[in-house]
Design a protein around this motif. Structure first.
Motif, PDB file in Angstrom:
ATOM      1  N   GLU A 166       0.848  -1.199   0.000  1.00 45.77           N
ATOM      2  CA  GLU A 166       0.000   0.000   0.000  1.00 45.77           C
ATOM      3  C   GLU A 166       0.883   1.248   0.000  1.00 45.77           C
ATOM      4  O   GLU A 166       1.730   1.405   0.882  1.00 45.77           O
ATOM      5  CB  GLU A 166      -0.906  -0.017   1.247  1.00 45.77           C
ATOM      6  N   ALA A 219      -1.427   2.085   5.498  1.00 45.77           N
ATOM      7  CA  ALA A 219      -0.789   0.777   5.689  1.00 45.77           C
ATOM      8  C   ALA A 219      -0.441   0.554   7.159  1.00 45.77           C
ATOM      9  O   ALA A 219      -0.654  -0.541   7.701  1.00 45.77           O
ATOM     10  CB  ALA A 219       0.465   0.681   4.828  1.00 45.77           C
ATOM     11  N   CYS A 272       4.767  -4.470   5.983  1.00 44.13           N
ATOM     12  CA  CYS A 272       4.253  -3.426   5.094  1.00 44.13           C
ATOM     13  C   CYS A 272       5.328  -3.015   4.099  1.00 44.13           C
ATOM     14  O   CYS A 272       6.485  -2.822   4.470  1.00 44.13           O
ATOM     15  CB  CYS A 272       3.827  -2.192   5.886  1.00 44.13           C
ATOM     16  N   TYR A 278       5.646  -0.202   0.499  1.00 40.55           N
ATOM     17  CA  TYR A 278       4.927   0.999   0.098  1.00 40.55           C
ATOM     18  C   TYR A 278       4.990   1.323  -1.394  1.00 40.55           C
ATOM     19  O   TYR A 278       4.624   2.418  -1.802  1.00 40.55           O
ATOM     20  CB  TYR A 278       5.453   2.183   0.924  1.00 40.55           C
ATOM     21  N   ASP A 290      -3.002  -3.013  -2.741  1.00 41.96           N
ATOM     22  CA  ASP A 290      -3.567  -1.815  -3.363  1.00 41.96           C
ATOM     23  C   ASP A 290      -3.398  -1.913  -4.879  1.00 41.96           C
ATOM     24  O   ASP A 290      -2.431  -2.493  -5.375  1.00 41.96           O
ATOM     25  CB  ASP A 290      -2.860  -0.574  -2.820  1.00 41.96           C
ATOM     26  N   THR A 325      -7.485  -3.686  -2.495  1.00 44.21           N
ATOM     27  CA  THR A 325      -8.042  -2.435  -1.991  1.00 44.21           C
ATOM     28  C   THR A 325      -7.846  -1.352  -3.038  1.00 44.21           C
ATOM     29  O   THR A 325      -6.808  -1.310  -3.708  1.00 44.21           O
ATOM     30  CB  THR A 325      -7.368  -1.994  -0.678  1.00 44.21           C
ATOM     31  N   LYS A 371     -11.919   1.865  -0.666  1.00 46.60           N
ATOM     32  CA  LYS A 371     -11.547   2.902   0.293  1.00 46.60           C
ATOM     33  C   LYS A 371     -12.628   3.981   0.338  1.00 46.60           C
ATOM     34  O   LYS A 371     -13.277   4.237  -0.683  1.00 46.60           O
ATOM     35  CB  LYS A 371     -10.204   3.517  -0.085  1.00 46.60           C
TER      36      LYS A 371
END
Length: 223
Positions: free
Chosen positions: A9, A15, A31, A33, A53, A79, A102
Motif C-alpha cells: 500500500e 498501511a 508493510c 509501500y 492496493d 483495496t 476505500k
C-alpha cells in the motif's frame, strides 16, 4: 502468531493503521509501500494473505496480482479508491479472493482477513506434518518449532518439506536441485549446501536430523 500478512500500500499512514489493527489480532504483518518492493517481498517470502492496493507507483496492483496467482496459492484482498463494477469484476477474474473499496473500515478489514485465514486453515486440516517439536503446514507453507513460527524463504521451505516427506532417503545435490528447484542444473550445486546450512541455523530439528552423507548428498534421518 495466527499467520503472516503482507500489506502492499503506497499510502503509508493507511498501511500502518491496517498493520496496527491486524497486529492486535496477533498477526505477523509486513508493510511495503510501492509495487516494486511488493514484488520483491512476494517472490522471496511466503505469506498467509496479501492485502494489495491497485494504484501504486513503480508497479501497479494488477501486475502484482497476476504474478501472485501465477506463482503462489496465497489469498489476496484488493483495496482501491475506485469502486466501479468493472474494476471489481476484473480483479476477481484475475484471481483476487476479495475486494474492498476505500475508505476502509478497519473492523471490516479484520473480519474479512479472519474469514479468509479461517477458510484457508479449515481446508488444510490434512496438510500438517509433525516431527518432534516441529510442525509443517504444507498449504499455508508455515513451519513452527515449539509453537513459534520460523520464517523461511520459499526454497528453504520447499527443501525442508521434500526431505521430511521422504525420510531416511539419501538425495544427491543434483537430485535436490531437480526436485526442489525444478530444473536440471549443470553448474555449481553449492546453493543446496547454503539452503541446508540456513535450515540448520533456523530450526533445531534440522540441525539434529538433516544429515550430510559424505560424497553423496543429504537425508532427513527420522527414527
Amino acid at each position: 502468531m495466527k499467520g503472516k500478512i503482507l500489506i502492499v500500500e503506497d499510502e503509508k499512514k493507511l498501511a500502518d493503521v491496517m498493520a496496527l489493527y491486524l497486529r492486535k489480532e496477533n498477526y505477523n504483518v509486513t508493510c511495503v509501500y510501492d509495487g516494486e518492493a511488493g514484488e520483491t517481498a512476494i517472490l522471496n517470502y511466503d505469506y498467509n494473505l496479501i492485502i494489495l492496493d491497485i494504484m501504486m507507483p513503480k508497479k501497479d496492483g494488477w501486475s502484482l496480482l497476476r504474478k501472485i496467482k501465477a506463482e503462489k496459492n496465497t489469498p489476496v484482498i484488493l483495496t482501491t479508491a475506485r469502486g466501479e463494477e468493472e474494476d471489481r469484476i476484473f480483479g476477481l477474474e484475475l484471481g483476487a479472493d476479495d475486494y474492498m473499496v476505500k475508505p476502509l473500515s478497519m473492523r471490516e478489514l479484520v473480519l474479512r482477513v479472519n474469514l479468509r485465514i479461517k477458510n484457508r486453515m479449515s481446508s488444510n486440516n490434512n496438510a500438517n506434518f509433525s516431527f518432534e517439536t516441529m510442525n509443517i503446514n504444507e498449504i499455508n507453507r508455515e513451519v513452527f518449532e515449539d509453537n513459534i513460527i520460523i520464517p523461511l524463504t520459499p526454497k528453504e521451505f520447499d527443501l525442508l518439506l521434500f526431505l521430511c516427506k521422504n525420510p531416511n532417503q539419501v538425495f544427491s545435490r543434483d537430485h535436490l536441485l531437480n526436485k526442489v528447484w525444478e530444473y536440471d542444473y549443470t553448474g555449481d550445486t553449492r546453493t543446496v549446501d547454503t539452503h541446508i546450512k540456513k535450515l540448520r541455523e533456523k530450526i533445531n530439528f534440522c540441525n539434529k536430523h538433516i544429515k550430510t552423507v559424505w560424497g553423496v548428498g543429504y537425508k532427513c534421518s527420522i527414527e
